[in-house]
Design an enzyme around this catalytic site. Sequence first.
Site, mmCIF file in Angstrom:
data_model
loop_
_atom_site.group_PDB
_atom_site.id
_atom_site.type_symbol
_atom_site.label_atom_id
_atom_site.label_comp_id
_atom_site.label_asym_id
_atom_site.label_seq_id
_atom_site.Cartn_x
_atom_site.Cartn_y
_atom_site.Cartn_z
ATOM 1 N N HIS A 1 69.379 1.076 -72.837
ATOM 2 C CA HIS A 1 67.960 1.475 -72.899
ATOM 3 C C HIS A 1 67.032 0.283 -73.121
ATOM 4 O O HIS A 1 65.829 0.400 -72.943
ATOM 5 C CB HIS A 1 67.768 2.504 -74.020
ATOM 6 N N ASP B 1 60.062 -4.807 -73.285
ATOM 7 C CA ASP B 1 60.316 -3.383 -73.524
ATOM 8 C C ASP B 1 61.257 -2.895 -72.436
ATOM 9 O O ASP B 1 61.018 -3.185 -71.255
ATOM 10 C CB ASP B 1 58.986 -2.607 -73.436
HETATM 11 P P1 ADQ Z 1 61.339 2.876 -78.115
HETATM 12 O O1 ADQ Z 1 61.380 1.421 -78.434
HETATM 13 O O2 ADQ Z 1 61.324 3.779 -79.284
HETATM 14 O O3 ADQ Z 1 62.520 3.299 -77.119
HETATM 15 P P2 ADQ Z 1 59.333 4.096 -76.238
HETATM 16 O O4 ADQ Z 1 59.998 4.078 -74.903
HETATM 17 O O5 ADQ Z 1 57.871 3.824 -76.174
HETATM 18 O O6 ADQ Z 1 59.963 3.048 -77.244
HETATM 19 O O7 ADQ Z 1 59.580 5.507 -76.878
HETATM 20 C C1 ADQ Z 1 58.978 5.922 -78.078
HETATM 21 C C2 ADQ Z 1 59.202 7.401 -78.183
HETATM 22 O O8 ADQ Z 1 58.869 7.830 -79.509
HETATM 23 C C3 ADQ Z 1 58.334 8.193 -77.225
HETATM 24 O O9 ADQ Z 1 59.129 9.100 -76.508
HETATM 25 C C4 ADQ Z 1 57.372 8.932 -78.143
HETATM 26 O O10 ADQ Z 1 57.000 10.220 -77.704
HETATM 27 C C5 ADQ Z 1 58.193 9.062 -79.393
HETATM 28 N N1 ADQ Z 1 57.330 9.321 -80.538
HETATM 29 C C6 ADQ Z 1 56.037 9.094 -80.654
HETATM 30 N N2 ADQ Z 1 55.567 9.542 -81.836
HETATM 31 C C7 ADQ Z 1 56.601 10.045 -82.455
HETATM 32 C C8 ADQ Z 1 56.761 10.646 -83.716
HETATM 33 N N3 ADQ Z 1 55.785 10.823 -84.547
HETATM 34 N N4 ADQ Z 1 57.995 11.044 -84.040
HETATM 35 C C9 ADQ Z 1 59.029 10.866 -83.192
HETATM 36 N N5 ADQ Z 1 58.916 10.318 -81.999
HETATM 37 C C10 ADQ Z 1 57.722 9.901 -81.639
HETATM 38 C C11 ADQ Z 1 63.656 2.613 -76.543
HETATM 39 C C12 ADQ Z 1 63.329 1.342 -75.756
HETATM 40 C C13 ADQ Z 1 62.282 1.643 -74.711
HETATM 41 C C14 ADQ Z 1 62.797 2.744 -73.785
HETATM 42 C C15 ADQ Z 1 63.298 3.925 -74.588
HETATM 43 C C16 ADQ Z 1 64.011 4.944 -73.699
HETATM 44 O O11 ADQ Z 1 62.855 0.315 -76.637
HETATM 45 O O12 ADQ Z 1 61.956 0.486 -73.960
HETATM 46 O O13 ADQ Z 1 61.740 3.165 -72.957
HETATM 47 O O14 ADQ Z 1 64.211 3.534 -75.586
HETATM 48 O O15 ADQ Z 1 65.002 4.364 -72.931
#
Ligand code: ADQ
Length: 503
Positions: A171, A383
């Site tokens: 990921h 990212d």
């Molecule tokens: P993350 O680094 O966590 O994921 P991201 O892809 O932006 O980064 O995902 C964050 C997730 O957290 C989003 O789905 C969002 O909806 C969720 N979120 C937001 N607020 C929240 C809350 N209050 N409680 C729980 N969840 C919340 C890692 C990698 C990324 C990659 C993803 C998926 O770093 O690059 O896109 O995995 O592969």
Amino acid sequence: MTVAERLIVASNRLPVVLDRTPGEGWKVSRGSGGLVTALEPVLREREGTWIGWPGVSEDELPEVDSVLERESGRIGYRVRGVGLTPREEEDFYLGFSNQVIWPLFHDFQTQCNFDPTFWRAYREVNRRFAKVIARESAPNDFIWVQDYHLMSVAEELSQRPSRRRTGFFLHIPFPPLDLFVKLPWRFTLLRSLLHYDLIGFQTARDRNNFIHCVQTLAPDVTVEGEGRVVEVRIGERVVRVGAFPIAIDFDEFADSAASNAVSERVARLWSEFPGRQIILGVDRLDYSKGIPHKLQGFRLALERYPSLQEKVSLVQLVIPSREDIPEYHAIRTEIERLVGRISGEFTRPGWVPIHYQYGRWDREELIAHYRAARINLVTSLKDGMNLVAKEFSAASLEGDGVLILSEYAGATAQLQQDAILVNPYDVEDVAEAIHTACTMPEEERRARMGRIRDKIRKEDIFWWVDVFLKAARGEDLGEWSSLDAYQPPAPPGFFDAVGTASS
Ligand code: ADQ
């Protein structure tokens, strides 16, 4: 894969979260997120099992197993736990996973702590996962391992008597050779990965970095083919290696954004920001997300374009994460210092430039903010994908939202034609992008957001699961429109260099 073949998913955390309430025993809540939503129907259909750490120690596992057994009956597929000792939680999870692999794979080698104890714990925990997977699966099953915590599982499985077919999805980004070679265990880890039958990355850049590492560090291996999925040959074995950009459950976000509860919340948000555009940032607390860079860029935009003052507000949610690691404290302190400085410099009666929150929003609140915002500002320094950008776009029901996206987010490979791209290290570039987004004519905003939404609607999380499992069966993957149609708005080779090339 025939219908009789079952799917076994393994990830560090389980899709169910366990909590012990004193006097009331274990409370089970469901994990959320696109991956869980996408995999659950497949697991139900394929009599599947999800294996992961339920957040408890090894000695609590027998007690927790019966809770998980009951939960399995309720959710329609099996969940099985792997226990960690408190020491392993430190050394495997906070240590090797999050103080070695996470910083190195995100280009932060100076943040790495290459403690050999961490590596030993990593191997030990991967071995334990393999043991549980072997126990819970049959030779015909397909094992799908998720993410950087479990890169050695296939190798550990291969040392057991009967073989399993395995796939792995990373990921996070895969680093270029010059960074990967800093890892003291580079040869062993790379060879470990080559025990999987299919390895999936987020972008072609990550896949190409991996192939480059293989060609340099494992010269006995040959690479054949081109296109989405290439073949790496090691003696008799073939490892398929491809790029599969992770996605979201588009309909779920769009439908929730249209619900009454969210619509009411959106109306309230708009009345709380009268005559103002909301610029939204939603990031986990992490140095890879470039939050200080975003704040600096916003500050410069306000200074350089005074007409933006009182007309825009940055709403920045920072979600607590890995609070036990010192670097995460430092980044939080830096963010809060900057927020204080910018507020002190620009706030005036009736207008606050930054609404900063450190905490969590429930789903309704999150989606309401996505829909209410005019602009989503993503300034990751690196990212894997960045799902927030896709979630914002899916929830942007008015169709006139603008996405400002870092060149270093994996999502850029798909969305670069229609997002405004920024180099987050260039504070002037971020400031200009904010100004461009705030002043973009409505027609252009609608056209760009329309195309972004079309792409992420077509290539949603169900598509992602489908193409990965098809690739595992060696089937034709069909057309990937959004990845093929792209004409880079930069010199040839630029996106190869910055790391988000599309093919
Ligand atoms: P993350 O680094 O966590 O994921 P991201 O892809 O932006 O980064 O995902 C964050 C997730 O957290 C989003 O789905 C969002 O909806 C969720 N979120 C937001 N607020 C929240 C809350 N209050 N409680 C729980 N969840 C919340 C890692 C990698 C990324 C990659 C993803 C998926 O770093 O690059 O896109 O995995 O592969």
